[in-house]
Design a protein around this motif. Structure first.
Motif, PDB file in Angstrom:
ATOM      1  N   ALA A  32      -8.665 -11.278   6.155  1.00 31.30           N
ATOM      2  CA  ALA A  32      -9.892 -11.126   5.372  1.00 31.30           C
ATOM      3  C   ALA A  32     -10.362 -12.463   4.828  1.00 31.30           C
ATOM      4  CB  ALA A  32      -9.647 -10.132   4.230  1.00 31.30           C
ATOM      5  N   HIS A  59     -15.343   0.249   9.474  1.00 30.83           N
ATOM      6  CA  HIS A  59     -13.949   0.683   9.407  1.00 30.83           C
ATOM      7  C   HIS A  59     -13.780   1.768  10.460  1.00 30.83           C
ATOM      8  CE1 HIS A  59     -12.149  -0.885   5.501  1.00 30.83           C
ATOM      9  NE2 HIS A  59     -13.360  -1.425   5.541  1.00 30.83           N
ATOM     10  N   TYR A  74     -14.442  -9.918   1.417  1.00 28.24           N
ATOM     11  CA  TYR A  74     -13.905  -8.842   2.249  1.00 28.24           C
ATOM     12  C   TYR A  74     -12.771  -8.096   1.562  1.00 28.24           C
ATOM     13  CZ  TYR A  74     -16.706 -10.458   6.201  1.00 28.24           C
ATOM     14  OH  TYR A  74     -17.760 -10.780   7.033  1.00 28.24           O
ATOM     15  N   ARG A  82     -18.061 -11.915  11.185  1.00 30.02           N
ATOM     16  CA  ARG A  82     -18.028 -10.502  10.821  1.00 30.02           C
ATOM     17  C   ARG A  82     -16.605  -9.966  10.884  1.00 30.02           C
ATOM     18  NH1 ARG A  82     -22.425  -8.742  15.116  1.00 30.02           N
ATOM     19  NH2 ARG A  82     -21.609 -10.657  16.061  1.00 30.02           N
ATOM     20  N   LEU A  83     -16.325  -9.006  10.026  1.00 32.45           N
ATOM     21  CA  LEU A  83     -14.997  -8.408   9.960  1.00 32.45           C
ATOM     22  C   LEU A  83     -15.103  -6.910  10.184  1.00 32.45           C
ATOM     23  CD1 LEU A  83     -11.932  -9.017   9.160  1.00 32.45           C
ATOM     24  CD2 LEU A  83     -12.544  -8.047   6.939  1.00 32.45           C
ATOM     25  N   ALA A  84     -14.197  -6.372  10.986  1.00 33.88           N
ATOM     26  CA  ALA A  84     -14.026  -4.929  11.144  1.00 33.88           C
ATOM     27  C   ALA A  84     -12.577  -4.593  10.834  1.00 33.88           C
ATOM     28  CB  ALA A  84     -14.388  -4.480  12.561  1.00 33.88           C
ATOM     29  N   GLN A  99     -19.699   2.865   6.106  1.00 30.59           N
ATOM     30  CA  GLN A  99     -19.243   2.031   7.224  1.00 30.59           C
ATOM     31  C   GLN A  99     -18.004   2.606   7.908  1.00 30.59           C
ATOM     32  OE1 GLN A  99     -19.239   1.177   3.967  1.00 30.59           O
ATOM     33  NE2 GLN A  99     -17.883  -0.548   3.516  1.00 30.59           N
ATOM     34  N   SER A 104     -14.260  -4.121   4.970  1.00 35.18           N
ATOM     35  CA  SER A 104     -15.426  -4.630   5.679  1.00 35.18           C
ATOM     36  C   SER A 104     -16.685  -3.970   5.146  1.00 35.18           C
ATOM     37  CB  SER A 104     -15.290  -4.334   7.178  1.00 35.18           C
ATOM     38  OG  SER A 104     -16.517  -4.569   7.849  1.00 35.18           O
ATOM     39  N   ASP A 105     -17.766  -4.724   5.133  1.00 34.74           N
ATOM     40  CA  ASP A 105     -19.051  -4.144   4.748  1.00 34.74           C
ATOM     41  C   ASP A 105     -19.773  -3.564   5.955  1.00 34.74           C
ATOM     42  OD1 ASP A 105     -19.455  -6.592   5.957  1.00 34.74           O
ATOM     43  OD2 ASP A 105     -21.069  -7.212   4.604  1.00 34.74           O
ATOM     44  N   ARG A 106     -19.176  -3.691   7.154  1.00 38.69           N
ATOM     45  CA  ARG A 106     -19.847  -3.269   8.383  1.00 38.69           C
ATOM     46  C   ARG A 106     -19.156  -2.107   9.090  1.00 38.69           C
ATOM     47  NH1 ARG A 106     -23.442  -6.942  10.919  1.00 38.69           N
ATOM     48  NH2 ARG A 106     -23.860  -8.805   9.674  1.00 38.69           N
TER      49      ARG A 106
END
Length: 315
Positions: free
Chosen positions: A126, A195, A180, A135-137, A213, A191-193
């Motif tokens: 993170a 999970h 994150y 970007r993070l998933a 998300q 993540s804000d995008r």
């Protein structure tokens, strides 16, 4: 698209119900997929057809130090020790800085990825994603709403304070905002995008509301290609099962296994107690067996591909 999957160097942390299969599907689709972890995962990842990059440290404490004898402690002290050991495993102030340096160093050599997909409890990933501005998933864990601090037990409040203090020190040391990590008294990698959960919403019955998300992609496990192991085949097909495990880190907490098995048996389920690969002295194992309900299966390891279809039929 360049996608890095980053996990602790343990087989269970390459799974979470489908993390490695996600990497394999993306690679087959033509994406540039790289798995980043410690040396013990190389064989498993490369056997799946995924490129592997070894780093000296991932930030996950393994193996954990031996569990002290909690029988001399009062229950409150014993519970605090359990919570503290968990915090020291995923938010370790000695191990996350070298992991951060190792993974950002790899990005300097190879170029930064466009997306990092992380093991849900790998804090270093993170911080790296934020430092690289990628970007993070999160694979294998839903994103939940923050806990209500007024509902925390005193022990949980103490651990909340410790975890928030550690994250504050990491923010200062790395010059980051910890963007994150979730808000609230129980911070976690978030993540804000995206999970990805490889289970169904019903699997998490009783949890706080899920954030938008979170995407559930499981609930219908594939039938295994190989026949089931003998111990599972001997259990009648209609028998409701309860699998009881603490993963690979806390396998020495024998009291938990005994209490959980008793509770499952009272609910009409057949307990499967999975201790994991850590060695437990024979005399300690004997104590656990004596505390388990009749019929309980005590397993040092388990064939998850065969067990999960049987478990998910109950959800």
């Amino acid at each position: 698209m360049t996608i890095w999957f980053i996990s602790a160097p343990l087989p269970g942390h390459a799974d979470w119900g489908g993390m490695l299969r996600t990497a394999r599907a993306l690679a087959r689709r033509g994406e540039d997929v790289l798995w980043v972890s410690g040396a013990p995962l190389r064989g498993l990842v490369e056997a799946a057809g995924i490129a592997f990059a070894e780093v000296a440290e991932t930030g996950w404490r393994w193996p954990p130090p031996p569990l002290p004898d909690v029988r001399a402690m009062n229950p409150v002290e014993a519970m605090f020790l359990r919570y503290r050991r968990a915090l020291d495993t995923w938010l370790n102030e000695d191990l996350i800085p070298p992991a951060f340096e190792a993974i950002t160093g790899l990005a300097s050599q190879r170029g930064a990825p466009e997306i990092i997909v992380t093991d849900p409890f790998l804090s270093a990933a993170a911080f790296v994603a934020e430092a690289l501005d990628v970007r993070l998933a999160v694979a294998g864990w839903p994103a939940g709403a923050p806990l209500d601090e007024s509902h925390l037990h005193a022990i949980q409040a103490d651990l909340s304070r410790l975890s928030l203090e550690r994250i504050a020190r990491f923010k200062e040391s790395f010059g980051l905002q910890a963007r994150y990590f979730s808000d609230g008294p129980a911070p976690a990698v978030q993540s804000d995008r995206l999970h990805l959960s490889y289970f169904s919403p019903g699997w998490y019955a009783g949890d706080p509301p899920f954030l938008p998300q979170t995407h559930f992609v499981g609930g219908a496990p594939e039938a295994p290609a190989m026949p089931p192991p003998g111990w599972l085949a001997d259990i009648p097909a209609g028998t409701p099962l309860a699998m009881i495990t603490l993963g690979s880190v806390f396998t020495g907490d024998l009291g938990f296994f005994a209490w959980a098995a008793q509770a499952a048996a009272r609910a009409g389920l057949l307990p499967l107690v999975v201790l994991g690969p850590n060695p437990i002295p024979p005399d300690e194992k004997a104590k656990l067996v004596a505390a388990l309900p009749a019929g309980t299966r005590l397993l040092p390891w388990v064939d998850y591909d065969h067990v999960f279809p049987r478990l998910s039929a109950l959800v």
